[in-house]
Design an enzyme around this catalytic site. Structure first.
Site, mmCIF file in Angstrom:
data_model
loop_
_atom_site.group_PDB
_atom_site.id
_atom_site.type_symbol
_atom_site.label_atom_id
_atom_site.label_comp_id
_atom_site.label_asym_id
_atom_site.label_seq_id
_atom_site.Cartn_x
_atom_site.Cartn_y
_atom_site.Cartn_z
ATOM 1 N N HIS A 21 29.729 34.849 37.403
ATOM 2 C CA HIS A 21 29.462 35.273 38.884
ATOM 3 C C HIS A 21 29.824 34.292 39.809
ATOM 4 O O HIS A 21 28.906 33.282 40.006
ATOM 5 C CB HIS A 21 28.281 35.965 39.126
ATOM 6 C CG HIS A 21 28.277 36.966 40.287
ATOM 7 N ND1 HIS A 21 27.106 36.982 41.143
ATOM 8 C CD2 HIS A 21 29.165 37.878 40.768
ATOM 9 C CE1 HIS A 21 27.497 37.877 42.097
ATOM 10 N NE2 HIS A 21 28.737 38.333 42.086
ATOM 11 N N GLU A 48 34.359 35.108 38.152
ATOM 12 C CA GLU A 48 34.596 35.951 39.210
ATOM 13 C C GLU A 48 34.313 35.247 40.508
ATOM 14 O O GLU A 48 33.648 34.325 40.690
ATOM 15 C CB GLU A 48 33.553 36.980 39.077
ATOM 16 C CG GLU A 48 33.563 38.174 40.122
ATOM 17 C CD GLU A 48 32.988 37.901 41.516
ATOM 18 O OE1 GLU A 48 32.992 38.901 42.288
ATOM 19 O OE2 GLU A 48 32.274 36.969 41.407
ATOM 20 N N ASP A 50 35.550 36.000 45.067
ATOM 21 C CA ASP A 50 35.605 36.745 45.943
ATOM 22 C C ASP A 50 36.987 36.008 47.112
ATOM 23 O O ASP A 50 36.843 34.874 47.257
ATOM 24 C CB ASP A 50 34.552 36.805 46.974
ATOM 25 C CG ASP A 50 33.419 37.387 45.990
ATOM 26 O OD1 ASP A 50 33.416 38.859 45.783
ATOM 27 O OD2 ASP A 50 32.524 36.777 45.847
ATOM 28 N N HIS A 63 32.228 35.441 50.054
ATOM 29 C CA HIS A 63 31.759 36.571 49.909
ATOM 30 C C HIS A 63 31.865 37.349 51.051
ATOM 31 O O HIS A 63 32.234 38.493 51.101
ATOM 32 C CB HIS A 63 30.664 36.527 48.909
ATOM 33 C CG HIS A 63 30.083 37.892 49.083
ATOM 34 N ND1 HIS A 63 29.145 38.633 49.667
ATOM 35 C CD2 HIS A 63 29.994 38.959 47.782
ATOM 36 C CE1 HIS A 63 28.771 39.664 49.169
ATOM 37 N NE2 HIS A 63 29.274 40.020 47.809
ATOM 38 N N GLU A 123 37.958 39.296 42.772
ATOM 39 C CA GLU A 123 37.483 40.359 43.674
ATOM 40 C C GLU A 123 38.338 40.466 45.116
ATOM 41 O O GLU A 123 37.876 39.204 45.854
ATOM 42 C CB GLU A 123 35.869 40.454 44.061
ATOM 43 C CG GLU A 123 35.784 42.006 44.631
ATOM 44 C CD GLU A 123 34.074 42.066 44.857
ATOM 45 O OE1 GLU A 123 33.916 42.617 46.077
ATOM 46 O OE2 GLU A 123 33.221 41.664 44.269
#
Length: 253
Positions: A21, A48, A50, A63, A123
């Site tokens: 993450h 992952e 953002d 994020h 993301e």
């Protein structure tokens, strides 16, 4: 620790089960290259991140909509051009060790991933009001950067408008719908967007939901799983991917 899986259903899936993450969870400043390097040092092959847009349209990693939590900047990140964003300290908030760590562009992270054989879940995290545009630009950039790659990045978002933009600009890239609740017709929306995965808050998964998603020919991924009992439950349910902060606890297999 290595909780045991029971297997999964659905089409061939090119991504590993364990996903780090924001690079390395909380062990390094999130969404910075130092975090991804640390996650890789713990054996992770997929990460992952953002991605959002600067005021002049550069996809970069952050994020929050605002800068205060993870940089020394102030205000809405998407209101600033990349030249200003690139000067911010995105590591000092975490520890002295990482002071001066810059915000990365999506291109910078992509080149690191491709050079090292790592995989990425991007993301799409739009500034409010820029959902479709962010999906379009991030998807177009990802398609350019991963052109010819054997395994493309997985594009995910909580915002269907962002995924619509991604579908319009780069239909060949795989997409996943993020869910924190099971809102009305989420499954129909995901299928209309051609999603290959549903990425849920891990507490939402049960046997019926896994069967529903697998029955629709999509994969079941979970965020953010930081306890061994939760990981074991998800693996026993036959889910397909686990996004974790605890790169120091879970050995990716």
């Amino acid at each position: 620790m290595r909780p045991q899986a029971t297997g999964s259903a659905g089409p061939e899936w090119p991504y590993p089960r364990w996903i780090a993450h924001r690079g390395a969870g909380k062990l390094a400043p999130e969404n910075t290259l130092s975090a991804f390097r640390l996650g890789a040092a713990h054996g992770y092959r997929m990460f992952e991140c953002d991605a959002k847009l600067s005021a002049d349209g550069v996809p970069f990693l952050l994020h929050d909509a605002t800068l205060e939590r993870t940089t020394n900047g102030r205000g809405t990140a998407g209101d600033l051009p990349w030249q200003q964003l690139s000067q911010l300290d995105a590591g000092g908030w975490h520890s002295r060790t990482h002071a001066g760590e810059p915000l990365p562009t999506l291109e910078g992270l992509a080149r690191w991933c491709l050079a090292n054989g790592h995989l990425l879940n991007i993301e799409i995290k739009p500034t409010p009001g820029l959902e479709r545009r962010t999906g379009e630009v991030v998807a177009a950039e990802a398609a350019r950067l991963w052109q010819g790659a054997q395994i493309p990045p997985l594009l995910t978002s909580f915002r269907p408008e962002a995924l619509q933009g991604a579908l319009a600009m780069a239909p060949v890239l795989p997409r996943g719908l993020l869910l924190d609740t099971l809102w009305d017709d989420w499954s129909g929306v995901a299928q209309a967007l051609g999603c290959v995965a549903i990425v849920c808050n891990h507490a939402l998964w049960d046997a019926a939901l896994v069967a529903q998603v697998h029955g629709a020919n999509m994969r079941c991924l979970s965020y953010t799983v930081n306890d061994e009992w939760a990981a074991q439950r998800l693996l026993q349910l036959g889910t397909d991917g686990i996004i974790t902060d605890r790169v120091d606890l879970f050995a990716p297999v």
